[in-house]
Design an enzyme around this catalytic site. Structure first.
Site, PDB file in Angstrom:
ATOM      1  N   ARG A  61      42.196  54.712   4.408  1.00  7.51           N
ATOM      2  CA  ARG A  61      41.152  55.697   4.115  1.00  7.51           C
ATOM      3  C   ARG A  61      41.712  57.107   3.883  1.00  7.51           C
ATOM      4  O   ARG A  61      41.044  57.972   3.356  1.00  7.51           O
ATOM      5  CB  ARG A  61      40.121  55.715   5.261  1.00  7.51           C
ATOM      6  CG  ARG A  61      39.208  54.499   5.256  1.00  7.51           C
ATOM      7  CD  ARG A  61      38.476  54.328   6.568  1.00  7.51           C
ATOM      8  NE  ARG A  61      39.292  53.661   7.593  1.00  7.51           N
ATOM      9  CZ  ARG A  61      38.886  53.380   8.817  1.00  7.51           C
ATOM     10  NH1 ARG A  61      37.669  53.699   9.198  1.00  7.51           N
ATOM     11  NH2 ARG A  61      39.690  52.763   9.673  1.00  7.51           N
ATOM     12  N   SER A 147      44.674  54.129  20.877  1.00  8.50           N
ATOM     13  CA  SER A 147      44.798  54.093  19.418  1.00  8.50           C
ATOM     14  C   SER A 147      45.709  55.229  18.966  1.00  8.50           C
ATOM     15  O   SER A 147      45.474  56.385  19.336  1.00  8.50           O
ATOM     16  CB  SER A 147      43.431  54.296  18.770  1.00  8.50           C
ATOM     17  OG  SER A 147      42.822  53.063  18.583  1.00  8.50           O
ATOM     18  N   TYR A 415      70.674  92.060   3.246  1.00  6.97           N
ATOM     19  CA  TYR A 415      70.901  90.644   3.541  1.00  6.97           C
ATOM     20  C   TYR A 415      72.053  90.511   4.522  1.00  6.97           C
ATOM     21  O   TYR A 415      73.182  90.960   4.231  1.00  6.97           O
ATOM     22  CB  TYR A 415      71.224  89.842   2.258  1.00  6.97           C
ATOM     23  CG  TYR A 415      71.638  88.430   2.606  1.00  6.97           C
ATOM     24  CD1 TYR A 415      70.724  87.557   3.203  1.00  6.97           C
ATOM     25  CD2 TYR A 415      72.937  87.976   2.389  1.00  6.97           C
ATOM     26  CE1 TYR A 415      71.104  86.272   3.579  1.00  6.97           C
ATOM     27  CE2 TYR A 415      73.323  86.698   2.760  1.00  6.97           C
ATOM     28  CZ  TYR A 415      72.394  85.850   3.359  1.00  6.97           C
ATOM     29  OH  TYR A 415      72.761  84.592   3.743  1.00  6.97           O
ATOM     30  N   ASN A 426      74.573 100.811  13.098  1.00  2.93           N
ATOM     31  CA  ASN A 426      73.567 101.157  12.105  1.00  2.93           C
ATOM     32  C   ASN A 426      73.956 100.543  10.773  1.00  2.93           C
ATOM     33  O   ASN A 426      75.036 100.833  10.243  1.00  2.93           O
ATOM     34  CB  ASN A 426      73.448 102.677  11.966  1.00  2.93           C
ATOM     35  CG  ASN A 426      72.254 103.021  11.088  1.00  2.93           C
ATOM     36  OD1 ASN A 426      71.125 103.079  11.547  1.00  2.93           O
ATOM     37  ND2 ASN A 426      72.510 103.200   9.799  1.00  2.93           N
ATOM     38  N   SER A 454      74.754 103.163   3.277  1.00  5.90           N
ATOM     39  CA  SER A 454      73.836 102.401   2.420  1.00  5.90           C
ATOM     40  C   SER A 454      74.562 101.771   1.247  1.00  5.90           C
ATOM     41  O   SER A 454      75.590 102.269   0.792  1.00  5.90           O
ATOM     42  CB  SER A 454      72.752 103.332   1.882  1.00  5.90           C
ATOM     43  OG  SER A 454      71.961 103.772   2.948  1.00  5.90           O
TER      44      SER A 454
HETATM   45  C1  UD1 Z   1      38.495  50.709  15.805  1.00  7.47           C
HETATM   46  C2  UD1 Z   1      37.574  49.669  16.482  1.00  7.47           C
HETATM   47  C3  UD1 Z   1      36.161  50.244  16.570  1.00  7.47           C
HETATM   48  C4  UD1 Z   1      36.172  51.584  17.294  1.00  7.47           C
HETATM   49  C5  UD1 Z   1      37.152  52.541  16.630  1.00  7.47           C
HETATM   50  C6  UD1 Z   1      37.290  53.781  17.476  1.00  7.47           C
HETATM   51  C7  UD1 Z   1      38.516  47.516  15.817  1.00  7.47           C
HETATM   52  C8  UD1 Z   1      38.355  46.318  14.982  1.00  7.47           C
HETATM   53  N1  UD1 Z   1      37.584  48.455  15.706  1.00  7.47           N
HETATM   54  O1  UD1 Z   1      38.017  50.862  14.478  1.00  7.47           O
HETATM   55  O2  UD1 Z   1      35.315  49.348  17.290  1.00  7.47           O
HETATM   56  O3  UD1 Z   1      34.848  52.117  17.319  1.00  7.47           O
HETATM   57  O4  UD1 Z   1      38.456  51.940  16.523  1.00  7.47           O
HETATM   58  O5  UD1 Z   1      38.153  54.710  16.871  1.00  7.47           O
HETATM   59  O6  UD1 Z   1      39.454  47.578  16.606  1.00  7.47           O
HETATM   60  N2  UD1 Z   1      46.266  49.078  13.944  1.00  7.47           N
HETATM   61  C9  UD1 Z   1      47.409  48.362  14.194  1.00  7.47           C
HETATM   62  N3  UD1 Z   1      47.593  47.149  13.596  1.00  7.47           N
HETATM   63  C10 UD1 Z   1      46.654  46.602  12.782  1.00  7.47           C
HETATM   64  C11 UD1 Z   1      45.473  47.332  12.528  1.00  7.47           C
HETATM   65  C12 UD1 Z   1      45.306  48.568  13.136  1.00  7.47           C
HETATM   66  O7  UD1 Z   1      48.288  48.818  14.937  1.00  7.47           O
HETATM   67  O8  UD1 Z   1      46.891  45.499  12.300  1.00  7.47           O
HETATM   68  C13 UD1 Z   1      46.110  50.409  14.565  1.00  7.47           C
HETATM   69  C14 UD1 Z   1      45.840  51.520  13.574  1.00  7.47           C
HETATM   70  O9  UD1 Z   1      47.062  52.097  13.127  1.00  7.47           O
HETATM   71  C15 UD1 Z   1      45.023  52.496  14.398  1.00  7.47           C
HETATM   72  C16 UD1 Z   1      44.336  51.621  15.447  1.00  7.47           C
HETATM   73  O10 UD1 Z   1      45.001  50.378  15.419  1.00  7.47           O
HETATM   74  O11 UD1 Z   1      45.853  53.445  15.041  1.00  7.47           O
HETATM   75  C17 UD1 Z   1      42.858  51.414  15.159  1.00  7.47           C
HETATM   76  O12 UD1 Z   1      42.714  50.817  13.863  1.00  7.47           O
HETATM   77  P1  UD1 Z   1      41.652  51.350  12.803  1.00  7.47           P
HETATM   78  O13 UD1 Z   1      41.813  50.586  11.568  1.00  7.47           O
HETATM   79  O14 UD1 Z   1      41.735  52.829  12.718  1.00  7.47           O
HETATM   80  O15 UD1 Z   1      40.305  50.932  13.524  1.00  7.47           O
HETATM   81  P2  UD1 Z   1      38.872  51.608  13.337  1.00  7.47           P
HETATM   82  O16 UD1 Z   1      38.290  51.199  12.049  1.00  7.47           O
HETATM   83  O17 UD1 Z   1      38.955  53.068  13.617  1.00  7.47           O
HETATM   84 CA    CA Z   2      40.621  54.514  13.810  1.00  4.99          CA
END
Ligand code: UD1
Ligand code: CA
Length: 510
Positions: A61, A147, A415, A426, A454
Site C-alpha cells: 500500500r 507488528s 573554507y 584569527n 584576509s
Molecule cells: C493486521 C491484522 C488486523 C489488525 C491490523 C492492526 C492480520 C491478518 N490482520 O492487518 O486484524 O487490525 O494488523 O494493525 O494479521 N507481515 C509479515 N509476514 C507476512 C505478512 C505480514 O511479517 O507474510 C508483517 C508486516 O510486515 C507487518 C505486519 O506483519 O509489519 C502486519 O501485516 P499487515 O499486512 O500490515 O497487516 P494489516 O493489514 O495491517
Molecule cells: Ca499493518
C-alpha cells in the site's frame, strides 16, 4: 558481520532458523537464547518471555521500492521504534524480528540493536510469519507478538498485555482498541455471557454488514502461550479472500481447540496506529514529533511554533534552550542548556555544548560545538568539525574535519577543510585551506595565536607556527616558523600619474 556474503547466503539457506546478528547461530532448541549471560541485569524480565516482531511484509500500500518497516517516522525506521520498545521488556536476544522482503537491508539497518532474526522467505501472511518462528519460540513460555509497522506501541503496554495474558491463563490474548473509524482493521467478535472472551477476529474484507458496525478492533499485538500456539498453529488455513495464513484466525482455531482467547482493551487508540499508507505514516510522524516537542517543553525547552520544527525522536536538548521556528534537529543530536537555535538551521548527529548561539540558516552535520561558541549566520559545519569553547564561525564559512581551538574566530567567507587551528587564532575573511591536490587530502596546521590576513590561501600540507602573522592575500605554500611574518604575494607597484597620462593620450587620438 552482516555484510559478510557468506553469512547472508547462510541466512537465506536456513529459512525459519534464527540468527543473532553477531553471527552466532542458535541450535534448533534456541539454546543460545537461554544462556544465563544473556539474562542478567534485566529487572523487568519475567521468565520465559520472547517477543516476535512481524516485519517481513512488502508494504504494497506504500507503493515504494523500500520495505515498509524501513520507512521512517520521527526520524527513524518504523521497525526501530518497535525494537526500542521490545528491548525494554526482554533482553535483545529474546526479541525475534521476522524479516523477509528485502531481508538483508532490514537486518542491516537494525542489527546494531542485538536482536535475533528469523527469515520468512515467502510472505504468506501474518500467521505464516509466526509459523516460521516456531523453532525459535520453542524454549519460551510466552511470546508477545508485535507488528513492525506499528511504531507507537510502548514497553509498558506490551508488559501489561503479557501480565493480563498470564493472569487470565489464556492461550491467546489480543490487544484491542475502540476506534471512531475502524475501517481497515480486523474486528473483534466477543463471546460468552460476560463477553470477556473472543470468538474470532474478522478482517475488513470478510466483514458482514452487521460486523462493519463493530468499533472494537484488533491492534495487531498479541500474547500467546507457547504450548497451545505450537500445538494449533498448523491448523491455520488460507481460506480467506487473500488466500494467506492470517494470525488473526488463531482466535477461531484456538476456540475450536477449547483454548481460552481473551481481549485486553486499551484506552489509548494512539498506540495502535499502523503505517500502511503514506497518509498513515505522515500522521504517525506528526504525532511522534508533537509528543516529542511536548516532552522537551515539559523539561524546560522553549520551542516557538513547534508545529514548524522537525525534531527527531532521539534528540536531547537541555533546559533553557530556545528553538526558533522552522528549525530541524535530527538524528542523534544533543544540544546543551541555555542555547539559542535560530530559524532555518538544520542540525543533525551533532553535539552542541551549553550556551551556544546558532544564528539563522546554519547546516551542522556530524559536528561538535563547545560551550558558548557562536555559529552563523549561514555556516556549514560538515562531519568531523570541532569548534572550541567560545569560538566564532560566521557568515558563509564552510568547515570539514576542522578543529578550531578555544576563542578562535573565522567569521567571513572561508573554507577550512582538514585543518587543525589552535586557540586565539584569527582567520581573516576569504581564507581558503587548499586541502586537496586532486588525488589526496592534506592537513593545514595553524598554531595558537596566529593572525591570518584576509584572502589567504594555505596550500596543504602546511604549518603556520605559534604567534605568526600572515599578510593579507598571501598564498602560503611553505611552513612558517613561530613568531614570524609571512607574505606570499606580489609586491605592490604604483605608477604615479599613469592613469592621467593614459586618459590624455586617449583624448588626443580622438
Ligand atoms: C493486521 C491484522 C488486523 C489488525 C491490523 C492492526 C492480520 C491478518 N490482520 O492487518 O486484524 O487490525 O494488523 O494493525 O494479521 N507481515 C509479515 N509476514 C507476512 C505478512 C505480514 O511479517 O507474510 C508483517 C508486516 O510486515 C507487518 C505486519 O506483519 O509489519 C502486519 O501485516 P499487515 O499486512 O500490515 O497487516 P494489516 O493489514 O495491517
Ligand atoms: Ca499493518
Amino acid at each position: 558481520m552482516t555484510s559478510n556474503p557468506a553469512f547472508i547466503s547462510r541466512t537465506h539457506a536456513l529459512a525459519g532458523s534464527c540468527f543473532n546478528p553477531l553471527g552466532r547461530r542458535r541450535d534448533r532448541r534456541g539454546i543460545l537464547s537461554r544462556m544465563p549471560t544473556a539474562k542478567v541485569n534485566h529487572p523487568n524480565r519475567a521468565p520465559g518471555t520472547a517477543i516476535a516482531i512481524m516485519a517481513a511484509g512488502k508494504g504494497t500500500r506504500l507503493k515504494s521500492k523500500h520495505p515498509k518497516v524501513l520507512h521512517e517516522v520521527g526520524g527513524k525506521p518504523l521497525l526501530s521504534h518497535v525494537i526500542a520498545a521490545a528491548i525494554n521488556v526482554v533482553p535483545a536476544q529474546d526479541v525475534f524480528a521476522i524479516i523477509g522482503h528485502e531481508a538483508d537491508r532490514v537486518r542491516e539497518s537494525v542489527a546494531h540493536t542485538g536482536v535475533s532474526f528469523v527469515l520468512q522467505k515467502e510472505q504468506r501472511g501474518t500467521g505464516h510469519a509466526l509459523m516460521t518462528a516456531r523453532e525459535a519460540l520453542k524454549p519460551y513460555d510466552v511470546v508477545i507478538v508485535l507488528s513492525g509497522d506499528a511504531p507507537l506501541i510502548t514497553s509498558s503496554t506490551s508488559e501489561k498485555l503479557r501480565d493480563f495474558h498470564t493472569s487470565r491463563k489464556a492461550a491467546m490474548t489480543l490487544l484491542t482498541a475502540r476506534m471512531e473509524n475502524p475501517t481497515g482493521y480486523g474486528r473483534i467478535i466477543r463471546k460468552g455471557a460476560r463477553k470477556e472472551e473472543v470468538q474470532a477476529i474478522v478482517e475488513q474484507n470478510s466483514l458482514s454488514a452487521a460486523q462493519k458496525k463493530i468499533r472494537e478492533v484488533n491492534a495487531g499485538f498479541y500474547a500467546f502461550s507457547i504450548a497451545p500456539l505450537l500445538r494449533n498453529i498448523e491448523n491455520l488455513s488460507t481460506n480467506n479472500p487473500h488466500h494467506e495464513l492470517y494470525l488473526t484466525d488463531m482466535a477461531e482455531v484456538l476456540n475450536k481447540a477449547k483454548e481460552r482467547v481473551v481481549a485486553f482493551p486499551t484506552d489509548d487508540a494512539y498506540e495502535v496506529l499502523g503505517g500502511n499508507t503514506r497518509g498513515e505514516l505522515v500522521d504517525i510522524d506528526q504525532r511522534i514529533r508533537t509528543a516529542k516537542c511536548q516532552r522537551l517543553m515539559a523539561a524546560g525547552v522553549t520551542i516557538f511554533y513547534p508545529e514548524t520544527c522537525v525534531i527527531d525522536s532521539d534528540v536531547e536538548i537541555g533546559a533553557d534552550t530556545t528553538i526558533e521556528p522552522f528549525v530541524q534537529i535530527l538524528g542523534a543530536t544533543h544540544i546543551g542548556s541555555d542555547c539559542r537555535i535560530r530559524s532555518y538551521s538544520v542540525i543533525s548527529n551533532s553535539k552542541i555544548g551549553d550556551g551556544v548561539l546558532v544564528r539563522p540558516g546554519c547546516v551542522i552535520d556530524g559536528a561538535r560545538v563547545d560551550k558558548t561558541a557562536v555559529i552563523g549566520p549561514y555556516t556549514h559545519l560538515r562531519p568531523g568539525s570541532e569548534i572550541g569553547e567560545g569560538a566564532h564561525v560566521g557568515n558563509f564559512v564552510e568547515a570539514k574535519n576542522l578543529r578550531l581551538g578555544k576563542g578562535s574566530k573565522a567569521n567571513h567567507l572561508t573554507y577550512l577543510g582538514d585543518a587543525e587551528i589552535g586557540e586565539g587564532v584569527n582567520v581573516g575573511a576569504g581564507t581558503i585551506t587548499c586541502n586537496y591536490d586532486g588525488v589526496n587530502k592534506h592537513k593545514t596546521v595553524i598554531e595558537d595565536g596566529v593572525f591570518i590576513g584576509s584572502d589567504t590561501t594555505l596550500v596543504a600540507p602546511v604549518r603556520v607556527g605559534k604567534g605568526s602573522y600572515v599578510g593579507a592575500a598571501s598564498c602560503i605554500t611553505d611552513d612558517v616558523p613561530a613568531d614570524s611574518l609571512a607574505l606570499g604575494r606580489a609586491r605592490q607597484i604604483v605608477k604615479e600619474g599613469w592613469a592621467k597620462s593614459k586618459r590624455s593620450a586617449r583624448k588626443t587620438s580622438q
